[in-house]
Design a protein around this motif. Sequence first.
Motif, short mmCIF file in Angstrom:
data_model
loop_
_atom_site.label_atom_id
_atom_site.label_comp_id
_atom_site.label_asym_id
_atom_site.label_seq_id
_atom_site.Cartn_x
_atom_site.Cartn_y
_atom_site.Cartn_z
N GLN A 152 -4.89 -1.47 -7.08
CA GLN A 152 -3.89 -0.54 -7.63
C GLN A 152 -4.30 -0.06 -9.02
OE1 GLN A 152 -0.24 -2.81 -7.67
NE2 GLN A 152 0.00 -2.74 -5.45
N CYS A 214 10.80 2.56 -10.30
CA CYS A 214 10.15 3.70 -9.63
C CYS A 214 8.64 3.52 -9.57
CB CYS A 214 10.50 5.02 -10.33
SG CYS A 214 12.18 5.56 -10.01
N VAL A 215 8.03 3.05 -10.67
CA VAL A 215 6.58 2.84 -10.68
C VAL A 215 6.22 1.78 -9.63
CG1 VAL A 215 4.62 1.99 -12.04
CG2 VAL A 215 6.23 3.62 -13.05
N ASN A 216 6.99 0.69 -9.58
CA ASN A 216 6.73 -0.32 -8.56
C ASN A 216 6.90 0.27 -7.16
OD1 ASN A 216 6.19 -2.31 -10.43
ND2 ASN A 216 8.25 -3.17 -10.41
N TYR A 218 6.10 3.07 -6.06
CA TYR A 218 4.90 3.82 -5.61
C TYR A 218 4.02 2.95 -4.72
CZ TYR A 218 0.45 6.31 -5.90
OH TYR A 218 -0.72 6.96 -5.58
N PHE A 219 4.03 1.65 -5.00
CA PHE A 219 3.11 0.75 -4.30
C PHE A 219 3.77 0.02 -3.13
CE2 PHE A 219 1.50 1.05 -8.68
CZ PHE A 219 0.25 1.56 -8.41
N ASP A 224 10.11 5.07 -0.20
CA ASP A 224 9.66 6.43 -0.51
C ASP A 224 9.89 6.62 -2.01
OD1 ASP A 224 9.52 9.11 -1.12
OD2 ASP A 224 10.48 9.78 0.72
N GLY A 225 8.80 6.56 -2.77
CA GLY A 225 8.91 6.61 -4.23
C GLY A 225 9.60 7.87 -4.73
N PHE A 226 9.36 8.99 -4.06
CA PHE A 226 10.00 10.24 -4.50
C PHE A 226 11.51 10.16 -4.28
CE2 PHE A 226 5.62 11.65 -4.13
CZ PHE A 226 5.48 12.43 -5.28
N LYS A 228 13.22 7.45 -4.18
CA LYS A 228 13.73 6.47 -5.15
C LYS A 228 13.91 7.15 -6.51
CE LYS A 228 13.41 1.76 -6.61
NZ LYS A 228 14.82 1.59 -6.24
N GLU A 229 12.97 8.00 -6.87
CA GLU A 229 13.06 8.71 -8.15
C GLU A 229 14.31 9.59 -8.19
OE1 GLU A 229 9.44 10.47 -10.33
OE2 GLU A 229 10.56 12.23 -9.66
#
Length: 260
Positions: A152, A214-216, A218-219, A224-226, A228-229
């Motif tokens: 990562q 949100c950064v977490n 991504y991984f 779905d990080g977007f 979540k954002e």
Amino acid sequence: MNYENLLVENQEGIILLTINRPKALNALNQQTLSELRHFFGEAGPKISDLKGIVITGAGEKSFVAGADISEFTTIDSAGGAAMAKNGQDIFFLIERFYRPVIAAVNGFALGGGCELAMACHLRVAGEKARFGQPEVNLGIIPGYGGTQRLVQLIGKTKATEYLMTGDMIDANTAEKLGLVNYVVPQGEEVKRAKEMLGKISKKAPVAIAKIIECVNGYFKEDIDGFAKEVEEFGETCGTEDFVEGATAFLEKRKANFKGK
Ligand code: COA
């Protein structure tokens, strides 16, 4: 809980957490891991007005020189898997902690030590710091998240090389690879980490906690990080701190965030 191997000092709202087993180069034995679990799971979240946490190693030589190899001799397959799961769970507590956690890497950060540093949100290294995942020299692989977080942080190409060779990574190379945020003169790691926390602590605490999530995200494959954002952005818009931040900007003054 009284800690045997952790020193916990509250320095004006910044907790300096020192892994304190210098005779074993601060290797993570099971007792130290239990103490880390207790601190990040129970004790840390209860500290009021917490700006953040700095983790460092006692002595001048080592941050953490890995899992404690003297505890390895009696482990079998099932025991090894349980040990890795336990270590991973503890490092997730650090990675998901609601306030920023910075590793102040003052020396060897090998094996579990490199994995501990990588579980922190940010890393500052002294010039003599050395990172690495040397487990392959012992006939094993990293078990506390190293195969995942090294990829990562520095990408598959170099991560695979370092995982396969067990080579150490010096501080300047670590910075070039994106493994650390800053390299500082030896002995100034904690100072620099505290300066970073001082700066971050002036920002809205709810927003900082949501950036961590949100950064977490991504991984995490199941997130779905977007999306979540979108959700977390919406929540920050409902905070008093957002009203204060926007009002302060329009009134040309510094915002006074309350964490609400
Ligand atoms: N677990 C248990 N003890 C450890 C340790 C570890 N991961 N790393 C170091 N120690 C102990 C040594 O056994 C030694 O103890 P002793 O004084 O009772 O003999 C003491 O710490 C000092 O280490 P030493 O090896 O003498 O220091 P060094 O400066 O010559 O070498 C290292 C430093 C970090 C390069 C070397 O200790 C090392 O390779 N450690 C293991 C790193 C590793 O493989 N980590 C991943 C584990 S999965």
